[in-house]
Design an enzyme around this catalytic site. Structure first.
Site, PDB file in Angstrom:
ATOM      1  N   SER A 167       0.823  -1.207   0.000  1.00  0.00           N
ATOM      2  CA  SER A 167       0.000   0.000   0.000  1.00  0.00           C
ATOM      3  C   SER A 167       0.856   1.256   0.000  1.00  0.00           C
ATOM      4  O   SER A 167       1.926   1.311   0.621  1.00  0.00           O
ATOM      5  CB  SER A 167      -0.901   0.005   1.237  1.00  0.00           C
ATOM      6  N   TYR A 218      -2.004   5.881  -5.229  1.00  0.00           N
ATOM      7  CA  TYR A 218      -3.104   6.839  -5.305  1.00  0.00           C
ATOM      8  C   TYR A 218      -2.570   8.057  -6.064  1.00  0.00           C
ATOM      9  O   TYR A 218      -1.367   8.337  -6.015  1.00  0.00           O
ATOM     10  CB  TYR A 218      -3.554   7.271  -3.918  1.00  0.00           C
ATOM     11  N   HIS A 230     -13.474  -1.830  -2.486  1.00  0.00           N
ATOM     12  CA  HIS A 230     -12.640  -1.264  -1.422  1.00  0.00           C
ATOM     13  C   HIS A 230     -13.021  -1.840  -0.058  1.00  0.00           C
ATOM     14  O   HIS A 230     -12.967  -1.150   0.972  1.00  0.00           O
ATOM     15  CB  HIS A 230     -12.757   0.264  -1.417  1.00  0.00           C
TER      16      HIS A 230
END
Length: 263
Positions: free
Chosen positions: A109, A132, A255
């Site tokens: 992540s 992201y 998600h």
């Protein structure tokens, strides 16, 4: 102690509730708004019934497969989840070592509590990096370059987070955003007030780009030679668009019920 080891995921969940603070347990275990999608994600597995065929030779079972050309012993990978140090002091390094011991692929992540380079150096394994897109594109570009130079084999672009889902448990607990060492020197995490609720929600509002669109997949392709997987696809229409934009694959995901409830 050995005799009391958990034997299923639910028992691990019960132990986690005893070991973690309420804030961190709710952060890991919670979902968005009414948590309908969170509950339905679990219930959906219960709606899958098996139709077993008997009297077939099962003495040698092979679940192996490949993903982007990388061989795996089973179609199970470690999905990107952030802030592992809230549960274990070694954080994502421990997760990486565990995945490597199973020859399983791990997706790290962007909000890891361990640095990209630290995880890469911890063990020899195939890893992908989750990204992201920030308002400051240079931040995302820097993370991509670091992942690529550290030997990560693909970029997993999360696209269902133009703004954070309304996670009521985090609002109620005034969730404090965990440390993100990979963003040091890139984004300031200071002055994140929790007066109105979750510090994490304010961080996302301040830093993530709500104008994210398909053109950003093309932008990402222009700055890396790594294949791109688009994570957060829930419709056939968007799956086609992802391929048209040049994605190497899609990851079907809501998600974990943490973004758009009732998806």
């Amino acid at each position: 102690m050995e005799n009391n080891l958990p034997v299923n995921v639910r028992e691990y969940q019960e132990l986690a509730k005893k070991a973690l603070s309420k804030m961190h347990y709710d952060y890991i275990n919670g979902g968005a708004e009414d948590e309908h999608t969170l509950r339905d994600n679990i219930a959906a597995y219960g709606r899958i019934l098996l139709r077993p065929r008997v009297l077939v030779d099962v003495s040698n079972i092979d679940m192996s497969t490949s993903l982007l050309g990388y061989n795996m012993p089973s179609p199970i990978i470690v999905a990107p989840t952030g802030s592992h140090k809230v549960a274990n002091p070694e954080g994502e390094v421990a997760t990486a070592k565990a995945a490597a011991s199973c020859n399983s692929l791990m997706v790290l992540s962007f909000s890891s509590n361990c640095r990209i380079e630290e995880v890469a150096a911890s063990c020899d394994a195939i890893r992908f990096y989750q990204l992201y897109v920030f308002k400051k594109r240079a931040v995302s570009a820097t993370l991509v370059r670091r992942a690529e130079s550290s030997g990560f084999k693909a970029i997993v672009l999360t696209v269902d987070n133009p703004m954070l889902g309304r996670r009521e448990r985090d609002i109620r607990n005034k969730m404090v955003a965990p440390d993100k060492p990979n963003l040091e020197g890139l984004i300031s995490l200071e002055n994140l007030d929790t007066t109105d609720g979750s510090q994490l929600a304010k961080y996302v509002r301040d830093t993530m780009d709500p104008s994210l669109s398909w053109k950003d997949v093309e932008w990402l392709k222009s700055i890396t030679s790594l294949p791109i997987l688009v994570k957060g696809i829930l419709t056939a229409e968007d799956a086609r668009k992802a391929v048209e934009a040049g994605a190497a694959g899609v990851i079907v995901s809501n998600h974990g019920g943490r973004q758009l409830d009732y998806a």
